[in-house]
Design a protein around this motif. Structure first.
Motif, PDB file in Angstrom:
ATOM      1  N   ARG A  28       3.181   0.491   8.762  1.00 13.13           N
ATOM      2  CA  ARG A  28       2.085  -0.422   8.450  1.00 13.13           C
ATOM      3  C   ARG A  28       1.209  -0.662   9.682  1.00 13.13           C
ATOM      4  O   ARG A  28      -0.021  -0.709   9.575  1.00 13.13           O
ATOM      5  N   LEU A  29       1.836  -0.805  10.834  1.00  7.91           N
ATOM      6  CA  LEU A  29       1.069  -0.987  12.065  1.00  7.91           C
ATOM      7  C   LEU A  29       0.276   0.274  12.397  1.00  7.91           C
ATOM      8  O   LEU A  29      -0.877   0.196  12.834  1.00  7.91           O
ATOM      9  N   GLN A  30       0.880   1.427  12.171  1.00  5.45           N
ATOM     10  CA  GLN A  30       0.204   2.710  12.399  1.00  5.45           C
ATOM     11  C   GLN A  30      -1.045   2.824  11.524  1.00  5.45           C
ATOM     12  O   GLN A  30      -2.117   3.209  11.987  1.00  5.45           O
ATOM     13  N   MET A  31      -0.901   2.465  10.252  1.00  3.36           N
ATOM     14  CA  MET A  31      -2.026   2.559   9.325  1.00  3.36           C
ATOM     15  C   MET A  31      -3.150   1.607   9.742  1.00  3.36           C
ATOM     16  O   MET A  31      -4.328   1.982   9.727  1.00  3.36           O
ATOM     17  N   LEU A  32      -2.791   0.395  10.134  1.00  2.00           N
ATOM     18  CA  LEU A  32      -3.801  -0.562  10.587  1.00  2.00           C
ATOM     19  C   LEU A  32      -4.534  -0.024  11.814  1.00  2.00           C
ATOM     20  O   LEU A  32      -5.761  -0.043  11.873  1.00  2.00           O
ATOM     21  N   SER A  33      -3.795   0.492  12.769  1.00  2.00           N
ATOM     22  CA  SER A  33      -4.416   1.028  13.973  1.00  2.00           C
ATOM     23  C   SER A  33      -5.291   2.243  13.660  1.00  2.00           C
ATOM     24  O   SER A  33      -6.393   2.372  14.193  1.00  2.00           O
ATOM     25  N   GLU A  34      -4.814   3.136  12.782  1.00  2.00           N
ATOM     26  CA  GLU A  34      -5.619   4.311  12.411  1.00  2.00           C
ATOM     27  C   GLU A  34      -6.921   3.916  11.749  1.00  2.00           C
ATOM     28  O   GLU A  34      -7.943   4.585  11.932  1.00  2.00           O
ATOM     29  N   VAL A  47       0.255   1.562  18.759  1.00  2.00           N
ATOM     30  CA  VAL A  47       1.461   0.962  18.181  1.00  2.00           C
ATOM     31  C   VAL A  47       2.544   0.846  19.246  1.00  2.00           C
ATOM     32  O   VAL A  47       3.220  -0.186  19.348  1.00  2.00           O
ATOM     33  N   ASN A  48       2.709   1.890  20.051  1.00  2.00           N
ATOM     34  CA  ASN A  48       3.689   1.807  21.139  1.00  2.00           C
ATOM     35  C   ASN A  48       3.332   0.703  22.127  1.00  2.00           C
ATOM     36  O   ASN A  48       4.215  -0.031  22.595  1.00  2.00           O
ATOM     37  N   ASP A  49       2.054   0.566  22.425  1.00  2.00           N
ATOM     38  CA  ASP A  49       1.614  -0.526  23.297  1.00  2.00           C
ATOM     39  C   ASP A  49       1.879  -1.880  22.644  1.00  2.00           C
ATOM     40  O   ASP A  49       2.169  -2.873  23.332  1.00  2.00           O
ATOM     41  N   THR A  50       1.795  -1.924  21.318  1.00  2.00           N
ATOM     42  CA  THR A  50       2.084  -3.157  20.578  1.00  2.00           C
ATOM     43  C   THR A  50       3.535  -3.565  20.768  1.00  2.00           C
ATOM     44  O   THR A  50       3.841  -4.741  20.981  1.00  2.00           O
ATOM     45  N   TYR A  51       4.449  -2.588  20.673  1.00  2.00           N
ATOM     46  CA  TYR A  51       5.867  -2.895  20.879  1.00  2.00           C
ATOM     47  C   TYR A  51       6.091  -3.434  22.291  1.00  2.00           C
ATOM     48  O   TYR A  51       6.840  -4.406  22.488  1.00  2.00           O
ATOM     49  N   ASN A  52       5.432  -2.822  23.267  1.00  2.00           N
ATOM     50  CA  ASN A  52       5.557  -3.284  24.651  1.00  2.00           C
ATOM     51  C   ASN A  52       5.013  -4.702  24.807  1.00  2.00           C
ATOM     52  O   ASN A  52       5.624  -5.553  25.458  1.00  2.00           O
ATOM     53  N   GLU A  53       3.865  -4.947  24.198  1.00  2.00           N
ATOM     54  CA  GLU A  53       3.254  -6.277  24.282  1.00  2.00           C
ATOM     55  C   GLU A  53       4.132  -7.317  23.586  1.00  2.00           C
ATOM     56  O   GLU A  53       4.293  -8.437  24.089  1.00  2.00           O
ATOM     57  N   TYR A 144     -12.107  -6.945   6.274  1.00  2.00           N
ATOM     58  CA  TYR A 144     -12.407  -7.529   7.575  1.00  2.00           C
ATOM     59  C   TYR A 144     -11.188  -7.732   8.468  1.00  2.00           C
ATOM     60  O   TYR A 144     -11.354  -7.996   9.648  1.00  2.00           O
ATOM     61  N   TRP A 145     -10.001  -7.596   7.953  1.00  2.00           N
ATOM     62  CA  TRP A 145      -8.809  -7.654   8.808  1.00  2.00           C
ATOM     63  C   TRP A 145      -8.235  -6.258   9.003  1.00  2.00           C
ATOM     64  O   TRP A 145      -8.011  -5.817  10.116  1.00  2.00           O
ATOM     65  N   TYR A 146      -8.017  -5.559   7.875  1.00  2.00           N
ATOM     66  CA  TYR A 146      -7.430  -4.224   7.959  1.00  2.00           C
ATOM     67  C   TYR A 146      -8.471  -3.126   8.160  1.00  2.00           C
ATOM     68  O   TYR A 146      -8.128  -1.975   8.376  1.00  2.00           O
ATOM     69  N   LEU A 147      -9.746  -3.478   8.070  1.00  2.00           N
ATOM     70  CA  LEU A 147     -10.869  -2.561   8.281  1.00  2.00           C
ATOM     71  C   LEU A 147     -10.865  -1.379   7.318  1.00  2.00           C
ATOM     72  O   LEU A 147     -11.280  -0.277   7.672  1.00  2.00           O
ATOM     73  N   ASP A 148     -10.407  -1.608   6.091  1.00  2.00           N
ATOM     74  CA  ASP A 148     -10.478  -0.567   5.070  1.00  2.00           C
ATOM     75  C   ASP A 148     -11.944  -0.316   4.725  1.00  2.00           C
ATOM     76  O   ASP A 148     -12.771  -1.232   4.767  1.00  2.00           O
ATOM     77  N   SER A 149     -12.253   0.913   4.363  1.00  2.00           N
ATOM     78  CA  SER A 149     -13.623   1.225   3.950  1.00  2.00           C
ATOM     79  C   SER A 149     -13.852   0.699   2.536  1.00  2.00           C
ATOM     80  O   SER A 149     -12.907   0.434   1.791  1.00  2.00           O
ATOM     81  N   VAL A 150     -15.118   0.564   2.170  1.00  2.00           N
ATOM     82  CA  VAL A 150     -15.467   0.103   0.828  1.00  2.00           C
ATOM     83  C   VAL A 150     -14.896   1.067  -0.218  1.00  2.00           C
ATOM     84  O   VAL A 150     -14.362   0.643  -1.241  1.00  2.00           O
ATOM     85  N   SER A 151     -14.955   2.374   0.070  1.00  2.00           N
ATOM     86  CA  SER A 151     -14.437   3.352  -0.901  1.00  2.00           C
ATOM     87  C   SER A 151     -12.920   3.229  -1.056  1.00  2.00           C
ATOM     88  O   SER A 151     -12.398   3.368  -2.165  1.00  2.00           O
ATOM     89  N   GLU A 152     -12.201   2.955   0.036  1.00  2.00           N
ATOM     90  CA  GLU A 152     -10.750   2.776  -0.061  1.00  2.00           C
ATOM     91  C   GLU A 152     -10.402   1.540  -0.890  1.00  2.00           C
ATOM     92  O   GLU A 152      -9.486   1.577  -1.715  1.00  2.00           O
TER      93      GLU A 152
END
Length: 186
Positions: A28-34, A47-53, A144-152
């Motif tokens: 889920r974190l990967q998808m959000l970042s992508e 995502v790896n930086d997220t785990y470190n943070e 506006y949070w997950y930044l999905d496109s309008v088409s998605e």
């Protein structure tokens, strides 16, 4: 594994906490970042930086009841910073588009007065979202949070793209009116 147990592992400085976090929330974190950086390898780094943070922020934070939103906020911040860094001269159109859509509703200033109003803005937006019906709230958050496109979003809900755009437009206008009603400077 339960979030409370994962947070307890972080608090005990057990390195398995990162592994368990990856198992539970990694995709889920990967998808959000992508969705933000538009590149799989860069998203993996974020995502790896997220785990470190998370490792560095727990403790003093103890997000037992909100681990996933805690991680989402971190990965969004890291991913957006990555976009800013990599695109300092040519900014990504999607980020500019989303910023332009929301800047009509939410103040884009960082003065002392605005920092004091941050909690008021946050509470107002949360109340606004809680009053939307489920589909509109999910559409707004996905955009506006997950930044999905309008088409998605349209595909996810089985709506036309124009219907999604109309819903977003009306939600932004309602949010702007709500902020004005609360006397939050726009």
């Amino acid at each position: 594994m339960d979030d409370k147990f994962i947070v307890e592992m972080y608090l005990n400085r057990d390195e398995n906490a990162i592994k368990e976090t990856g198992i539970k929330y990694g995709q889920r974190l990967q998808m959000l970042s992508e969705n933000i950086v538009k590149d799989k390898l860069t998203a993996e780094e974020c995502v790896n930086d997220t785990y470190n943070e998370a490792w560095n922020l727990i403790p003093p934070n103890e997000p037992r009841d909100y681990l996933y939103p805690f991680l989402c906020r971190i990965v969004r911040h890291i991913s957006l910073n990555c976009c800013r860094r990599e695109n300092a001269l040519k900014r990504k159109g999607e980020i500019i588009e989303l910023s332009a859509e929301l800047e009509q509703c939410i103040p884009d200033s960082y003065g002392i007065e605005e920092q004091l109003d941050e909690n008021l803005i946050q509470n107002t937006i949360n109340k606004f979202l809680s009053e939307l019906d489920s589909d509109k709230r999910i559409i707004f958050v996905r955009r506006y949070w997950y930044l999905d496109s309008v088409s998605e979003i349209a595909e996810r809900f089985g709506f036309s793209e124009s219907k999604v755009k109309t819903i977003l437009f009306r939600c932004r206008n309602k949010l702007r009116k709500r902020l004005e009603k609360e006397e939050i400077n726009i």
